[in-house]
Enzyme design. Structure first.
Site, mmCIF file in Angstrom:
data_model
loop_
_atom_site.group_PDB
_atom_site.id
_atom_site.type_symbol
_atom_site.label_atom_id
_atom_site.label_comp_id
_atom_site.label_asym_id
_atom_site.label_seq_id
_atom_site.Cartn_x
_atom_site.Cartn_y
_atom_site.Cartn_z
ATOM 1 N NE ARG A 46 -2.789 0.510 3.407
ATOM 2 C CZ ARG A 46 -2.003 0.730 4.469
ATOM 3 N NH1 ARG A 46 -1.223 1.791 4.526
ATOM 4 N NH2 ARG A 46 -1.988 -0.123 5.482
ATOM 5 C CG ASP A 170 -9.569 16.033 -14.998
ATOM 6 O OD1 ASP A 170 -8.850 15.439 -15.819
ATOM 7 O OD2 ASP A 170 -10.626 15.548 -14.538
ATOM 8 C CE LYS A 195 -12.405 7.681 -18.779
ATOM 9 N NZ LYS A 195 -12.392 8.209 -17.475
HETATM 10 C C1 LIG Z 1 -12.236 14.365 -17.315
HETATM 11 C C2 LIG Z 1 -12.374 13.202 -16.360
HETATM 12 N N1 LIG Z 1 -11.868 13.317 -15.113
HETATM 13 C C3 LIG Z 1 -11.982 12.297 -14.219
HETATM 14 C C4 LIG Z 1 -12.620 11.121 -14.542
HETATM 15 C C5 LIG Z 1 -12.725 10.031 -13.510
HETATM 16 O O1 LIG Z 1 -11.828 9.012 -13.777
HETATM 17 P P1 LIG Z 1 -12.075 7.469 -13.391
HETATM 18 O O2 LIG Z 1 -13.254 7.017 -14.183
HETATM 19 O O3 LIG Z 1 -10.779 6.828 -13.775
HETATM 20 O O4 LIG Z 1 -12.344 7.448 -11.927
HETATM 21 C C6 LIG Z 1 -13.140 10.970 -15.821
HETATM 22 C C7 LIG Z 1 -13.850 9.727 -16.186
HETATM 23 O O5 LIG Z 1 -14.548 9.651 -17.180
HETATM 24 C C8 LIG Z 1 -13.021 12.037 -16.756
HETATM 25 O O6 LIG Z 1 -13.529 11.956 -18.002
#
Ligand SMILES: Cc1ncc(COP(=O)(O)O)c(C=O)c1O
Length: 379
Positions: A46, A170, A195
């Site tokens: 962990r 993000d 992604k």
């Molecule tokens: C722009 C964006 N940020 C965060 C996330 C969240 O990621 P996760 O699905 O890996 O938890 C997503 C998921 O679709 C996303 O498109």
């Protein structure tokens, strides 16, 4: 080292044990110690795991950061950032953002006493109106999901620095191939590795990258204390995916551009949301902070109704109807009923997430096949 070399070598060395070129999968929870505390830097998985360390170093290198932290999902990574806050603190967030981020903010952290202001940041100056003495964090998503709005990271960073608050970006849609928020003044860059970084729709994972040691230590404390880490098998798959990120992204961008243009020229398509168009309201900002415009395209039809959008999505044969994005295969989604269903209808529609909106994650197949698929589905 240039980016295309970093995807393959950044933060990685052949394994010291046997010289394995690919980072081995250290599928172990614990590590032998010669005496209490007498270990080789790894005591419990962990806290640290060599496969995860290699991935964290690789992502840190791609983002021109110093410290990388990998998590069980993108949302677990966002959750770790929010755990830096205290009740009474305030966050200024992009209003058009991934529905799951919105749900985490409003359904969990608001109840714990954190106040969120959801702000249209296409004009970054708007951020400043919502800063109070309690503001601790500005949360930016750019390009936004699913409306493809672009937020000026340099301006957001100027405001963050002036008011001494953290700026987190993000960077899931852009990836470090297209945009490096830390270079533009952000303190934290976040990824849903699920992604484009993973790139093959076979893992769920998140990551954070920072430059500042104290901030890294605080985030590492949360990562270890809360324990939402990714496993070594998934870390290996992410590392393997990253090795082709630059080539995949180049093709995603080429195909995205061609698909956006096709849709824009189609008489039955009303609006196409794509930052590569010179008519996009923040095209110039996109051009200045991104290397290209990515593979995400959203659009509405002239009929402007739910059923028409669903009929198109259901007729698609190469684009798969599915949640998620950023894999090699093309996906189509209906944000209002899928990724953004957790945002109340009225708020959703104010943002442009109407029932006729379709979001495409344009993959790296032959673009002629993708356009032929859209042609037969739209009619
Ligand atoms: C722009 C964006 N940020 C965060 C996330 C969240 O990621 P996760 O699905 O890996 O938890 C997503 C998921 O679709 C996303 O498109």
């Amino acid at each position: 080292m240039k980016f295309n070399t970093k995807t393959i070598h950044g933060g990685q060395k052949p394994d010291p044990a046997y010289g394995a070129v690919m980072q081995p999968i250290y599928q172990t929870s614990t590590y032998a110690q010669s005496t209490p505390g007498g270990h080789k830097g790894y005591a419990y998985s962990r806290s640290h795991n060599p496969t995860r360390t290699a991935l964290e170093n690789a992502i840190a290198s791609l983002e021109n950061g110093t410290y990388g932290l990998a998590f069980a999902s993108g949302l677990a990574a966002i959750d770790a950032v929010l755990k830096l806050l205290q009740p009474g603190d305030e966050v200024v967030s992009t209003n058009d953002l991934y529905g799951g981020s919105y749900r985490l903010f409003t359904k969990i952290y608001e109840d714990l006493g954190i106040k969120f202001h959801f702000v249209g940041m296409q004009n970054a100056k708007n951020i400043e109106h919502y800063i109070t003495p309690d503001t601790k964090l500005i949360w930016v998503e750019t390009p936004t999901n699913p409306m493809m709005n672009i937020i000026d990271i340099v301006s957001a960073s100027g405001i963050a620095k002036k008011h001494k608050v953290l700026l987190a970006v993000d960077n899931t849609f852009a990836t470090p191939y297209l945009q490096n928020p830390l270079d533009l003044g952000a303190d934290i860059v976040m990824h849903s590795v699920t992604k484009y970084l993973g790139g093959h729709s076979d893992i769920v994972m998140g990551a954070l990258v920072v430059k500042d040691k104290e901030l890294a230590d605080r985030l590492y404390f949360v990562q270890n204390a809360s324990g939402a880490i990714c496993g070594p098998q998934d870390a290996f798959l992410a590392l393997r995916g990253i090795k082709t990120l630059h080539i995949r992204m180049q093709r995603h961008c080429e195909n995205g551009k061609a698909v956006a243009q096709y849709l824009d020229d189609h008489p039955r398509i009303k609006n196409v949301y794509y930052p590569g168009f010179t008519t996009h309201p923040n095209h110039n900002i996109a051009k200045s902070q991104m290397k290209d415009f990515g593979g995400m395209v959203s659009f509405t039809t002239t009929g402007n109704n739910y059923q028409e959008a669903i009929n198109i999505i259901e007729r698609l044969k190469i684009f798969t109807l599915a949640e998620s994005l950023g894999g090699v295969e093309s996906l189509a989604g209906h944000p209002a009923s899928m990724t953004h269903a957790s945002i109340p209808k009225e708020e959703r529609e104010n943002l442009g997430i109407v029932d006729s909106l379709i979001r495409l994650s344009v993959g790296i197949e032959d673009v002629d096949d993708l356009i032929a698929d859209l042609r037969q589905a739209i009619g």
